[in-house]
Scaffold this active site. Structure first.
Site, PDB file in Angstrom:
ATOM      1  N   ASP A  15       8.291 -46.718  33.010  1.00 28.87           N
ATOM      2  CA  ASP A  15       7.433 -46.077  34.012  1.00 28.87           C
ATOM      3  C   ASP A  15       7.843 -44.645  34.306  1.00 28.87           C
ATOM      4  O   ASP A  15       7.091 -43.907  34.949  1.00 28.87           O
ATOM      5  CB  ASP A  15       7.438 -46.893  35.309  1.00 28.87           C
ATOM      6  CG  ASP A  15       6.843 -48.275  35.119  1.00 28.87           C
ATOM      7  OD1 ASP A  15       7.069 -49.150  35.962  1.00 28.87           O
ATOM      8  OD2 ASP A  15       6.160 -48.480  34.095  1.00 28.87           O
TER       9      ASP A  15
ATOM     10  N   LYS B 116       5.919 -49.897  45.093  1.00 28.37           N
ATOM     11  CA  LYS B 116       4.676 -50.589  44.718  1.00 28.37           C
ATOM     12  C   LYS B 116       5.010 -51.886  43.982  1.00 28.37           C
ATOM     13  O   LYS B 116       4.505 -52.960  44.303  1.00 28.37           O
ATOM     14  CB  LYS B 116       3.800 -49.722  43.815  1.00 28.37           C
ATOM     15  CG  LYS B 116       2.651 -50.500  43.149  1.00 28.37           C
ATOM     16  CD  LYS B 116       1.845 -49.654  42.208  1.00 28.37           C
ATOM     17  CE  LYS B 116       2.405 -49.498  40.835  1.00 28.37           C
ATOM     18  NZ  LYS B 116       2.113 -50.606  39.908  1.00 28.37           N
TER      19      LYS B 116
ATOM     20  N   ARG C 239      -3.107 -45.378  43.097  1.00 24.01           N
ATOM     21  CA  ARG C 239      -2.652 -46.762  43.004  1.00 24.01           C
ATOM     22  C   ARG C 239      -1.152 -46.882  43.255  1.00 24.01           C
ATOM     23  O   ARG C 239      -0.656 -47.928  43.640  1.00 24.01           O
ATOM     24  CB  ARG C 239      -2.970 -47.340  41.620  1.00 24.01           C
ATOM     25  CG  ARG C 239      -4.472 -47.484  41.334  1.00 24.01           C
ATOM     26  CD  ARG C 239      -4.711 -48.217  40.029  1.00 24.01           C
ATOM     27  NE  ARG C 239      -3.756 -49.313  39.933  1.00 24.01           N
ATOM     28  CZ  ARG C 239      -3.011 -49.521  38.839  1.00 24.01           C
ATOM     29  NH1 ARG C 239      -3.119 -48.729  37.801  1.00 24.01           N
ATOM     30  NH2 ARG C 239      -2.156 -50.522  38.818  1.00 24.01           N
TER      31      ARG C 239
ATOM     32  N   ARG D 124      -2.006 -56.201  26.722  1.00 24.79           N
ATOM     33  CA  ARG D 124      -1.101 -56.744  27.757  1.00 24.79           C
ATOM     34  C   ARG D 124      -1.380 -58.237  27.914  1.00 24.79           C
ATOM     35  O   ARG D 124      -1.880 -58.693  28.937  1.00 24.79           O
ATOM     36  CB  ARG D 124      -1.278 -56.000  29.067  1.00 24.79           C
ATOM     37  CG  ARG D 124      -0.962 -54.522  28.963  1.00 24.79           C
ATOM     38  CD  ARG D 124      -1.089 -53.805  30.291  1.00 24.79           C
ATOM     39  NE  ARG D 124       0.087 -54.016  31.139  1.00 24.79           N
ATOM     40  CZ  ARG D 124       0.243 -53.451  32.347  1.00 24.79           C
ATOM     41  NH1 ARG D 124      -0.717 -52.660  32.818  1.00 24.79           N
ATOM     42  NH2 ARG D 124       1.316 -53.666  33.065  1.00 24.79           N
TER      43      ARG D 124
END
Ligand code: EPZ
Length: 419
Positions: free
Chosen positions: A308, A22, A400, A121
């Site tokens: 992640d 991704k 996603r 962010r």
């Protein structure tokens, strides 16, 4: 609204071919609009974020089509420079279309991006770097209007205060067609940056040093189309490996990017799993119970431990023998998944950026809501090794980043369905 129903307690076994990345696909799709021609991307994952990127490409005049895992992007024509707030809010990566649009047309009108809520962010480093490249930027009420003063950005020396992935990508995308040479110091070294640069070189760009902290880009007047294969997803790899490790199973991951997954593998090995690798395969066999990781697991920019993979490894260590400690150094608010894990019986204490995970013998099923992409994946891992049934809602977060994750789990013998 769709949700996952999972009945846990089964050991997971089997072979899985890894999806395309991704976090590579998105910057590469943005980069495609820099090319005056057609780009064909192979191993492009079927993800909602990828489709969001294709809607942005179509809205600025490109034509993006998919067949299976192949994307064809025709960007001979880019005749609009505004990206709607609605499209920008769909994901964080929309912001890197700013650099690509500036590289192609010398101007763009965008707005503050959306994406996973992992704490503040900001995009200050993106904007500061583009301003150094001769881009005039006007911000008001969330909209950001950019215009290269001379109609084309100019090369510059950029020193990033932090090796931000997104800021590095935006500078690269703007610099490849800028007037002159750009040097990025303290650039991000993530493998996805190298994949983006590999794609851009295939389109005729002049880039050196990607994967290191100093990247040098010589601007070219124009780039051409190409055919490119996107790298495998190292975070999807970390997810499936954590999943099978927690479920006392055995896994062969094919189409794997072994070297790029190393920062994760070297920590997973400490849990007592047997891990063997070959060129593009990772083999894992998990024992009767994982061991806690003795060293503190600190998330860091690559080649450190990836932020992640924090949530998915935490879910596995929630049932390990002993106490593991995480330190989240990249995002201020990336422990939102712990509430759901605690609801399933985990023993986790969060103290600022530190999380203390005391392994328990067993978890139990519960109804939980996905909070973000990786947090949602962690809930799936916990549910698969829990007693009883769990329901996970708000799975749009999970779609996603994972291609049909329920089918992959079923392939490994797990009991999971989408309703
Ligand atoms: C990319 O996000 C990834 N997303 C994230 O993955 C990943 O967690 C992150 O890099 C770090 O590895 C994609 O590639 C699409 P950053 P990005 O800019 O680019 C601060 C996932 O789960 N910062 O490296 O947004 C920022 O707030 C996602 O797949 C500034 O302060 O990450 C953060 O604390 C989630 N100012 C830190 O730097 C800036 O201008 C790292 O952000 C830019 C960033």
């Amino acid at each position: 609204m769709q949700k996952f129903i999972i009945t846990g307690g089964k050991s997971l076994r089997g072979e899985l071919a890894l999806q395309g990345s991704k976090n590579s696909s998105l910057p590469i799709m943005a980069a495609a609009l820099l090319c005056c021609g057609e780009c064909t991307l192979h191993c492009c994952p079927k993800l909602t974020d990828v489709y969001a990127a294709s809607r942005i490409l179509n809205c600025v005049g490109c034509r993006c089509t998919f067949s299976d895992n192949m994307a064809v992007i025709d960007s001979q024509v880019v005749d609009r420079t505004q990206i709607s707030e609605e499209l920008m809010r769909e994901m964080r990566s929309s912001i890197i279309f700013m650099g690509a649009m500036l590289g192609r047309t010398g101007e763009c009108a965008v707005s503050v991006p959306g994406g996973c809520e992992l704490g503040p962010r900001p995009i200050d480093m993106h904007l500061a770097a583009l301003k150094k490249m001769g881009v005039d930027i006007t911000e008001s009420g969330g909209s950001i209007v950019c215009k290269a003063v001379c109609g084309r950005a100019k090369g510059a020396k950029i020193s990033l205060a932090f090796p931000s992935v997104g800021a590095t990508e935006n500078v690269i995308l703007c610099a490849v067609t800028a007037d002159g040479e750009t040097v990025i110091n303290n650039a991000a070294r993530e493998p996805e940056i190298c994949d983006l640069c590999g794609f851009l070189r295939s389109c005729g760009a002049d880039i050196k040093g990607d994967g290191e902290s100093r990247i040098v880009i010589k601007g070219k007047k124009q780039l051409h189309g190409c055919e490119y294969t996107i790298m495998p997803d190292r975070i999807a790899a970390a997810t499936y490996l954590s999943m099978v490790a927690a479920a006392h199973g055995e896994l062969i991951l094919t189409n794997a990017c072994v070297l790029e997954t190393e920062p994760f593998l070297s920590v997973l090995e400490q849990t007592g799993c047997s891990i063997y690798t070959s060129e593009n395969k990772i083999y894992l066999r998990s024992g009767p119970r994982l061991r806690a990781v003795r060293e503190r697991i600190r998330t860091m920019p690559h080649p450190g431990f990836p932020t992640d993979a924090q949530a998915v490894l935490m879910a596995a260590l929630a049932v390990a023998d002993g106490t593991s400690i995480f330190e989240e150094n990249i995002f201020d608010c990336r422990y939102r998944h712990t509430e759901a894990l605690i609801k399933m019986g985990a023993d986790i204490q969060v103290l600022g950026k530190v999380a203390v995970v005391k392994g328990v013998e067993r978890l139990h099923g519960a109804n939980v809501q996905a909070t973000d992409l990786r947090g949602g994946a962690a809930m799936i891992i916990a549910a698969l090794c829990a007693d009883g049934t769990s329901e996970i809602s708000r799975i749009c977060h999970i779609d996603r980043g994972y291609e049909k994750i329920e089918e992959a789990v079923r392939l490994l013998g797990g009991d999971m369905r989408r309703v």
